[in-house]
Design an enzyme around this catalytic site. Structure first.
Site, PDB file in Angstrom:
ATOM      1  CE  LYS A   1      -3.937   5.087  -1.753  1.00 42.99           C
ATOM      2  NZ  LYS A   1      -4.748   5.564  -2.610  1.00 42.99           N
TER       3      LYS A   1
ATOM      4  CE1 TYR B   1      -3.989   2.169   0.493  1.00 45.35           C
ATOM      5  CE2 TYR B   1      -2.660   3.275   2.375  1.00 45.35           C
ATOM      6  CZ  TYR B   1      -3.864   3.049   1.537  1.00 45.35           C
ATOM      7  OH  TYR B   1      -4.649   4.302   1.594  1.00 45.35           O
TER       8      TYR B   1
END
Ligand code: NDP
Length: 241
Positions: A150, A146
């Site tokens: 990002k 994650y």
């Protein structure tokens, strides 16, 4: 901020932050085209708020491009759809890593390309907001894929901001802290973990979807005409704590 007569593409408008962004935009006069996955959400968006909703799995690159083209023309774009899977770094699988990058990083690129191409072709101006996370600034345990996805999205935002601004298209990133949505339940339902995070947020609470939506609408609006390429935390001061 008024969006009367404007068309806005919102990915991930089915739930959580994206749902709130879509609702707020409709309340302020916009026509929203939602790109999201679950059939029930597509129906609800059409019924409740009169959004045009296109069902798509943003992990599928070809389907994403097709859906983006079907959503055009549009004045603004919000890349909000995102997904997470919790795995410690040493146990992060290639499959999960690829899934997260596909949805969180690659889909914003594809939708952004089609949106910007259409504006440039028609000599129109616009703005893009990519919903990133404080997880792109820091390392959160169990969030390797994650955080990487990002961080990649932030790089994309900055290049979009440089290459598209000469065409009159701004691009900015918004970085929420924990926000009370179905995704947050997945990552923060352990009370001990949540309390530790909360302690580091000076305003003393997690964000609500409306806290994030207001900032997204500001960055889309002409009031933010000189704001381009920023990574804006919406985190109650978490990043300075
Ligand atoms: P939710 O899980 O509540 O909602 C995400 C939305 O994106 C859902 O409508 C979901 O549809 C859609 N979506 C996810 N994967 C796909 C896919 N493959 N194809 C199409 N649509 C998809 O998430 P949040 O509202 O919490 O998150 C919104 C954004 O904010 C994300 O980018 C997230 O990373 C970011 N963020 C969230 C934080 C939080 O604490 N909530 C903190 C920081 C950033 P479906 O349910 O049908 O799959």
């Amino acid at each position: 901020m008024e969006f009367k007569g404007k068309t806005v593409i919102v990915t991930g408008a089915g739930k959580g932050i994206g749902r709130e962004i879509a609702k707020m935009l409709v309340e302020r006069g916009a026509h929203v085209v939602a790109l999201t996955r679950s059939a029930a959400d597509v129906e609800a968006l059409r019924g409740e708020s009169g959004c045009r909703a296109i069902q798509v799995d943003l992990a599928d690159a070809d389907a994403t491009r097709e859906a983006a083209i079907a959503a055009l023309p549009a004045d603004f774009l919000v890349n909000c759809a995102g997904t997470t899977e919790l795995q410690p770094f040493l146990e992060t699988t290639v499959e999960a890593f690829d899934r997260l990058v596909a949805v969180n990083t690659r889909a914003p690129m594809i939708v952004g390309q089609e949106y910007a191409r259409s504006l440039i072709k028609d000599s129109r101006q616009g703005a893009i907001v990519n919903v990133s996370s404080v997880a792109s600034f820091i390392g959160i345990p169990d969030h390797a894929a994650y955080c990487a996805s990002k961080g990649g999205l932030d790089g994309l935002t900055r290049v979009m901001a440089k290459e598209l601004a000469p065409h009159g298209i701004r691009a900015n990133g918004v970085h929420p802290t924990v926000t009370m949505t179905p995704m947050a339940v997945k990552a923060w339902s352990d009370p001990e973990k949540a309390a530790g995070m909360m302690k580091r947020i000076p305003v003393g609470r997690f964000a609500e979807p409306a806290d994030i939506a207001e900032v997204v609408l500001f960055l889309l609006s002409d009031e933010a005409a000189m704001v381009n390429g920023i990574s804006m935390p919406v985190d109650g001061g978490y990043m300075i704590a």
